[in-house]
Design a protein around this motif. Structure first.
Motif, PDB file in Angstrom:
ATOM      1  N   MET A   1     -82.328 -89.372   2.925  1.00 45.84           N
ATOM      2  CA  MET A   1     -83.580 -90.036   2.546  1.00 45.84           C
ATOM      3  C   MET A   1     -84.793 -89.130   2.801  1.00 45.84           C
ATOM      4  O   MET A   1     -85.640 -88.919   1.964  1.00 45.84           O
ATOM      5  CB  MET A   1     -83.704 -91.344   3.343  1.00 45.84           C
ATOM      6  CG  MET A   1     -84.995 -92.103   3.081  1.00 45.84           C
ATOM      7  SD  MET A   1     -85.085 -92.746   1.399  1.00 45.84           S
ATOM      8  CE  MET A   1     -86.668 -93.552   1.476  1.00 45.84           C
ATOM      9  N   ARG A   2     -84.842 -88.588   4.053  1.00 51.16           N
ATOM     10  CA  ARG A   2     -85.963 -87.720   4.412  1.00 51.16           C
ATOM     11  C   ARG A   2     -85.949 -86.438   3.587  1.00 51.16           C
ATOM     12  O   ARG A   2     -86.991 -85.964   3.140  1.00 51.16           O
ATOM     13  CB  ARG A   2     -85.878 -87.399   5.908  1.00 51.16           C
ATOM     14  CG  ARG A   2     -87.070 -86.616   6.432  1.00 51.16           C
ATOM     15  CD  ARG A   2     -86.987 -86.437   7.920  1.00 51.16           C
ATOM     16  NE  ARG A   2     -87.001 -87.726   8.616  1.00 51.16           N
ATOM     17  CZ  ARG A   2     -86.821 -87.846   9.930  1.00 51.16           C
ATOM     18  NH1 ARG A   2     -86.602 -86.772  10.671  1.00 51.16           N
ATOM     19  NH2 ARG A   2     -86.855 -89.034  10.497  1.00 51.16           N
ATOM     20  N   LEU A   3     -84.736 -85.885   3.377  1.00 49.74           N
ATOM     21  CA  LEU A   3     -84.623 -84.664   2.582  1.00 49.74           C
ATOM     22  C   LEU A   3     -85.056 -84.916   1.143  1.00 49.74           C
ATOM     23  O   LEU A   3     -85.793 -84.112   0.548  1.00 49.74           O
ATOM     24  CB  LEU A   3     -83.177 -84.162   2.626  1.00 49.74           C
ATOM     25  CG  LEU A   3     -82.891 -82.905   1.802  1.00 49.74           C
ATOM     26  CD1 LEU A   3     -83.725 -81.727   2.321  1.00 49.74           C
ATOM     27  CD2 LEU A   3     -81.402 -82.556   1.817  1.00 49.74           C
ATOM     28  N   ILE A   7     -88.177 -83.090  -0.775  1.00 43.78           N
ATOM     29  CA  ILE A   7     -87.991 -82.377  -2.049  1.00 43.78           C
ATOM     30  C   ILE A   7     -88.923 -82.962  -3.121  1.00 43.78           C
ATOM     31  O   ILE A   7     -89.551 -82.235  -3.907  1.00 43.78           O
ATOM     32  CB  ILE A   7     -86.519 -82.460  -2.501  1.00 43.78           C
ATOM     33  CG1 ILE A   7     -85.654 -81.647  -1.536  1.00 43.78           C
ATOM     34  CG2 ILE A   7     -86.367 -81.944  -3.934  1.00 43.78           C
ATOM     35  CD1 ILE A   7     -84.166 -81.790  -1.794  1.00 43.78           C
ATOM     36  N   GLY A   8     -89.061 -84.294  -3.129  1.00 40.05           N
ATOM     37  CA  GLY A   8     -89.949 -84.935  -4.100  1.00 40.05           C
ATOM     38  C   GLY A   8     -91.392 -84.506  -3.919  1.00 40.05           C
ATOM     39  O   GLY A   8     -92.100 -84.221  -4.894  1.00 40.05           O
ATOM     40  N   VAL A   9     -91.842 -84.464  -2.654  1.00 43.95           N
ATOM     41  CA  VAL A   9     -93.227 -84.050  -2.390  1.00 43.95           C
ATOM     42  C   VAL A   9     -93.450 -82.601  -2.803  1.00 43.95           C
ATOM     43  O   VAL A   9     -94.460 -82.254  -3.430  1.00 43.95           O
ATOM     44  CB  VAL A   9     -93.554 -84.253  -0.892  1.00 43.95           C
ATOM     45  CG1 VAL A   9     -94.884 -83.592  -0.545  1.00 43.95           C
ATOM     46  CG2 VAL A   9     -93.594 -85.736  -0.546  1.00 43.95           C
ATOM     47  N   LEU A  10     -92.487 -81.730  -2.463  1.00 41.54           N
ATOM     48  CA  LEU A  10     -92.619 -80.314  -2.835  1.00 41.54           C
ATOM     49  C   LEU A  10     -92.622 -80.146  -4.351  1.00 41.54           C
ATOM     50  O   LEU A  10     -93.396 -79.345  -4.896  1.00 41.54           O
ATOM     51  CB  LEU A  10     -91.481 -79.504  -2.203  1.00 41.54           C
ATOM     52  CG  LEU A  10     -91.550 -79.341  -0.669  1.00 41.54           C
ATOM     53  CD1 LEU A  10     -90.299 -78.630  -0.156  1.00 41.54           C
ATOM     54  CD2 LEU A  10     -92.809 -78.566  -0.281  1.00 41.54           C
ATOM     55  N   ALA A  11     -91.768 -80.917  -5.032  1.00 41.33           N
ATOM     56  CA  ALA A  11     -91.737 -80.836  -6.494  1.00 41.33           C
ATOM     57  C   ALA A  11     -93.060 -81.267  -7.100  1.00 41.33           C
ATOM     58  O   ALA A  11     -93.581 -80.657  -8.040  1.00 41.33           O
ATOM     59  CB  ALA A  11     -90.591 -81.700  -7.035  1.00 41.33           C
TER      60      ALA A  11
END
Length: 247
Positions: A1-3, A7-11
């Protein structure tokens, strides 16, 4: 979940960065120009464009004085009509609505509107400052009136004094120091605002500043900014002196 969230925020950050159309060549030119800009600040030039600087300052001072006087004249009756303890509910509501509208827009937006209506020049700036002054002073006057000692007003009402007499003898003596203090404060604000609204074509020293920026005459820009700071400082000293003498 955290990963997955990371990844979503970085994308999202990568996509957001891609939409900004960053141009390394333009950034390099901007950095070089910033060096010229700050270098110019260290060499203020009051002489080359002194005529334009003087005219801009005189225009800003004229706009400030006229707009403060006109705004004060308009805000006094509007403030009286916006005081809940002096008028009926319909008059109070209409007056408060007018004050809310006049305060609802930042001076820059008003200046853009008036420039579109009246064209470039000091008249658009004057109209902007008058509207801003009425909204500012009218609201504070109304609040000052609502906070007065009610006993003189009630005594005048009890003996059948008309509305004008109640205002003149029951309200004015209590709020006049506040009116003078706020008016001097607004005078100071209007001069600073006259420099800002000139950036969108509403006259004053701000228009001179914009012209100097467009010519890349950073030495003249530095001189104009120093002149504005000196005048604001002088106005602050003068208004403080007047407040001590009058209040």
């Amino acid at each position: 979940m955290r990963l997955g969230l990371t990844i979503g925020v970085l994308a999202y950050l990568v996509l957001a960065l891609a939409t900004l159309q960053l141009d390394l060549a333009r950034m390099s030119e901007g950095i070089a120009r910033a060096g010229e800009f700050f270098g110019g600040w260290l060499r203020p030039d009051f002489l080359t464009r002194w005529g334009e600087i003087r005219d801009g300052l005189v225009e800003s001072l004229a706009m400030t004085a006229v707009a403060t006087a006109a705004g004060l004249a308009l805000s006094i009756p509007l403030g009286l009509c916006a005081a809940r303890n002096l008028v009926s509910a319909p008059v109070y509501f209409v007056s408060r609505s007018l004050l809310a509208v006049s305060r609802g827009f930042h001076e820059i937006l008003l200046a853009i509107l008036f420039v579109a209506m009246f064209g470039f020049g000091p008249f658009a700036g004057l109209a902007t400052l008058v509207v801003g002054t009425v909204g500012f002073l009218g609201k504070l006057f109304a609040e000052a009136i609502e906070e007065i000692d009610r006993r003189p007003l009630e005594a005048l009402t009890a003996v059948g004094a008309p509305w004008t007499s109640r205002v003149l003898f029951g309200v004015v003596p209590q709020v006049i120091p506040r009116v003078l203090g706020l008016s001097l404060y607004r005078l100071d604000i209007n001069f600073r605002e006259s420099a800002v609204i000139g950036l969108v074509g509403a006259g004053g020293i701000g228009a001179t500043l914009t012209t100097a920026f467009s010519r890349y005459e950073f030495e003249t820009v530095s001189a104009i900014l120093i002149a504005i700071i000196a005048l604001v400082f002088g106005a602050e000293l003068a208004s403080g002196h007047l407040r001590r003498r009058l209040l």
